[in-house]
Design an enzyme around this catalytic site. Sequence first.
Site, PDB file in Angstrom:
ATOM      1  N   SER A 126      38.571  34.993   8.617  1.00  0.00           N
ATOM      2  CA  SER A 126      38.512  34.223   9.865  1.00  0.00           C
ATOM      3  C   SER A 126      39.603  33.164   9.896  1.00  0.00           C
ATOM      4  O   SER A 126      39.998  32.632   8.844  1.00  0.00           O
ATOM      5  CB  SER A 126      37.141  33.538   9.932  1.00  0.00           C
ATOM      6  OG  SER A 126      37.138  32.574  10.950  1.00  0.00           O
ATOM      7  N   TYR A 150      30.394  28.105   5.703  1.00  0.00           N
ATOM      8  CA  TYR A 150      30.788  29.421   6.216  1.00  0.00           C
ATOM      9  C   TYR A 150      32.269  29.683   5.930  1.00  0.00           C
ATOM     10  O   TYR A 150      32.640  30.724   5.374  1.00  0.00           O
ATOM     11  CB  TYR A 150      30.513  29.519   7.728  1.00  0.00           C
ATOM     12  CG  TYR A 150      31.175  30.701   8.378  1.00  0.00           C
ATOM     13  CD1 TYR A 150      30.737  31.997   8.137  1.00  0.00           C
ATOM     14  CD2 TYR A 150      32.283  30.540   9.235  1.00  0.00           C
ATOM     15  CE1 TYR A 150      31.367  33.099   8.709  1.00  0.00           C
ATOM     16  CE2 TYR A 150      32.914  31.623   9.817  1.00  0.00           C
ATOM     17  CZ  TYR A 150      32.452  32.901   9.555  1.00  0.00           C
ATOM     18  OH  TYR A 150      33.082  33.971  10.122  1.00  0.00           O
ATOM     19  N   LYS A 154      34.480  32.508   3.239  1.00  0.00           N
ATOM     20  CA  LYS A 154      35.612  33.404   3.565  1.00  0.00           C
ATOM     21  C   LYS A 154      36.761  33.173   2.585  1.00  0.00           C
ATOM     22  O   LYS A 154      37.407  34.126   2.130  1.00  0.00           O
ATOM     23  CB  LYS A 154      36.077  33.174   5.010  1.00  0.00           C
ATOM     24  CG  LYS A 154      35.035  33.553   6.060  1.00  0.00           C
ATOM     25  CD  LYS A 154      34.753  35.042   6.067  1.00  0.00           C
ATOM     26  CE  LYS A 154      33.694  35.423   7.087  1.00  0.00           C
ATOM     27  NZ  LYS A 154      33.238  36.817   6.940  1.00  0.00           N
TER      28      LYS A 154
HETATM   29  P1  NAD Z   1      27.376  40.029  13.879  1.00  0.00           P
HETATM   30  O1  NAD Z   1      26.330  39.091  13.382  1.00  0.00           O
HETATM   31  O2  NAD Z   1      27.287  40.539  15.274  1.00  0.00           O
HETATM   32  O3  NAD Z   1      27.489  41.287  12.907  1.00  0.00           O
HETATM   33  C1  NAD Z   1      27.244  41.196  11.525  1.00  0.00           C
HETATM   34  C2  NAD Z   1      26.338  42.363  11.153  1.00  0.00           C
HETATM   35  O4  NAD Z   1      26.094  42.308   9.749  1.00  0.00           O
HETATM   36  C3  NAD Z   1      24.989  42.332  11.853  1.00  0.00           C
HETATM   37  O5  NAD Z   1      24.710  43.592  12.399  1.00  0.00           O
HETATM   38  C4  NAD Z   1      24.005  41.980  10.724  1.00  0.00           C
HETATM   39  O6  NAD Z   1      22.735  42.572  10.959  1.00  0.00           O
HETATM   40  C5  NAD Z   1      24.714  42.544   9.509  1.00  0.00           C
HETATM   41  N1  NAD Z   1      24.403  41.876   8.242  1.00  0.00           N
HETATM   42  C6  NAD Z   1      24.386  40.545   7.977  1.00  0.00           C
HETATM   43  N2  NAD Z   1      24.083  40.333   6.680  1.00  0.00           N
HETATM   44  C7  NAD Z   1      23.925  41.552   6.118  1.00  0.00           C
HETATM   45  C8  NAD Z   1      23.617  41.984   4.804  1.00  0.00           C
HETATM   46  N3  NAD Z   1      23.386  41.113   3.811  1.00  0.00           N
HETATM   47  N4  NAD Z   1      23.525  43.314   4.558  1.00  0.00           N
HETATM   48  C9  NAD Z   1      23.731  44.213   5.559  1.00  0.00           C
HETATM   49  N5  NAD Z   1      24.029  43.851   6.835  1.00  0.00           N
HETATM   50  C10 NAD Z   1      24.123  42.536   7.094  1.00  0.00           C
HETATM   51  O7  NAD Z   1      28.784  39.301  13.622  1.00  0.00           O
HETATM   52  P2  NAD Z   1      30.229  39.706  14.140  1.00  0.00           P
HETATM   53  O8  NAD Z   1      30.636  38.718  15.170  1.00  0.00           O
HETATM   54  O9  NAD Z   1      30.276  41.144  14.439  1.00  0.00           O
HETATM   55  O10 NAD Z   1      31.076  39.376  12.834  1.00  0.00           O
HETATM   56  C11 NAD Z   1      31.413  40.379  11.883  1.00  0.00           C
HETATM   57  C12 NAD Z   1      32.211  39.748  10.765  1.00  0.00           C
HETATM   58  O11 NAD Z   1      33.369  39.124  11.310  1.00  0.00           O
HETATM   59  C13 NAD Z   1      31.466  38.656   9.989  1.00  0.00           C
HETATM   60  O12 NAD Z   1      31.792  38.765   8.623  1.00  0.00           O
HETATM   61  C14 NAD Z   1      32.025  37.373  10.560  1.00  0.00           C
HETATM   62  O13 NAD Z   1      31.982  36.318   9.636  1.00  0.00           O
HETATM   63  C15 NAD Z   1      33.459  37.775  10.859  1.00  0.00           C
HETATM   64  N6  NAD Z   1      34.084  36.967  11.919  1.00  0.00           N
HETATM   65  C16 NAD Z   1      33.500  36.896  13.146  1.00  0.00           C
HETATM   66  C17 NAD Z   1      34.072  36.107  14.137  1.00  0.00           C
HETATM   67  C18 NAD Z   1      33.433  35.983  15.506  1.00  0.00           C
HETATM   68  O14 NAD Z   1      33.798  35.073  16.248  1.00  0.00           O
HETATM   69  N7  NAD Z   1      32.501  36.832  15.891  1.00  0.00           N
HETATM   70  C19 NAD Z   1      35.269  35.418  13.881  1.00  0.00           C
HETATM   71  C20 NAD Z   1      35.846  35.530  12.621  1.00  0.00           C
HETATM   72  C21 NAD Z   1      35.248  36.318  11.628  1.00  0.00           C
END
Ligand code: NAD
Length: 349
Positions: A126, A150, A154
């Site tokens: 991120s 958080y 990362k």
């Molecule tokens: P999200 O919460 O929609 O998706 C994450 C998924 O992971 C969910 O379906 C959840 O059920 C699953 N999950 C969580 N912990 C788990 C575990 N221990 N075992 C199995 N499944 C698990 O989030 P997102 O927005 O799709 O983000 C995806 C990734 O991208 C994350 O790692 C997040 O940190 C990173 N990210 C997101 C953003 C954003 O703005 N959305 C920005 C930068 C980085």
Amino acid sequence: MTSYVLVTGGAGFIGSHAIVALQQAGHSVLVLDNLCNSEAQVMDRIAAITGVQPGLIVGDVRDETLLADLFSRHNIQAVLHFAGLKAVGESTVKPLEYYDCNVTGSVRLLQAMQSANVRNFVFSSSATVYGEPQHLPLTEDHPRQATNPYGHTKIVVEDVMEALYHSEPGWKMARLRYFNPVGSHPSGLLGEAPRGVPNNLMPYVAQVAAGVRDRLHIFGNDYDTPDGTGIRDYIHVMDLAEGHVQALHHCLAQQQVLSTLNLGTGRGHTVLEMLRAFEQACGRELPYEFMPRRPGDVAACWAETSTAEECLGWRATRSVEEMCSDAWRWTQRQYQLEDERAKAASLDS
Ligand code: NAD
Ligand code: UDP
């Protein structure tokens, strides 16, 4: 024997869009998700778009037995690792849950990959790893600084990947630093569905447009920006999804590699600009109120994107207008479905 790309967290917002892009590029996908922030029906909606239902394994990335079984049963070629917890505020209240899920989860997954000799790994990092920008646009060599647990998870996983890469030959890995993913698949079948009050700007704006919230609270109008509101680099989630496919292909084409890449558009927009774009999409003015700055927010943040362009031959192409119109289509569909369910329930009772 079919060769699969394993997508952890594939039922979530970004992972589900990445699966669509992967399938459309000809990959077979397996999903591992514990559904803590998503639902299994997402797989049906992916199938409605692509015609192919991805296999879903409901389970946790920290579960060593499950991982060993998964890697021994299936021919897994590469892993895209989205699974994790992502709420900055919550991470300050529940740091151990965040370190356990995000750091322990990644380490267990990499251990299972090492044992199974699977060495292609794409990780969701991120832009939050940059902390307060010392210069703009943010280049990948900008110093990293975590301002919350958080963000620190990362940084730690990025470092784990680096140590692993140097410890033995053959790893092919990408650390993708996302800027602000927004929008939805244009079908209106996939999108972001935050539980409770949204923390992020665009899901909140969408709920104001849907009449679920009465006004947007704009955090700060006294920043040193053209209209005083914060600037971010918003990227359409389908551009981001396609960036993952390119990152995977980049890994598959190398003998060994560790890449660190910003995935953004290279352009910043203020909160008010995003609000106006959403008003265009939904066809009405949306009420808002200026509030004090949100603690921990930076004034402005946008990406230098040339490394991703050179390395992957990829760049984001979708406009802010598309981000808003696609998000609005998804929002309307979600609330229509809820209304239909509520009506059906009241007829039943
Ligand atoms: P999200 O919460 O929609 O998706 C994450 C998924 O992971 C969910 O379906 C959840 O059920 C699953 N999950 C969580 N912990 C788990 C575990 N221990 N075992 C199995 N499944 C698990 O989030 P997102 O927005 O799709 O983000 C995806 C990734 O991208 C994350 O790692 C997040 O940190 C990173 N990210 C997101 C953003 C954003 O703005 N959305 C920005 C930068 C980085
Ligand atoms: N923001 C806002 N109201 C909200 C949510 C966010 O004014 O309800 C602002 C926030 O201050 C920042 C921008 O919108 O300037 C993007 O915030 P978001 O939480 O979506 O992303 P991040 O701050 O994590 O980049």
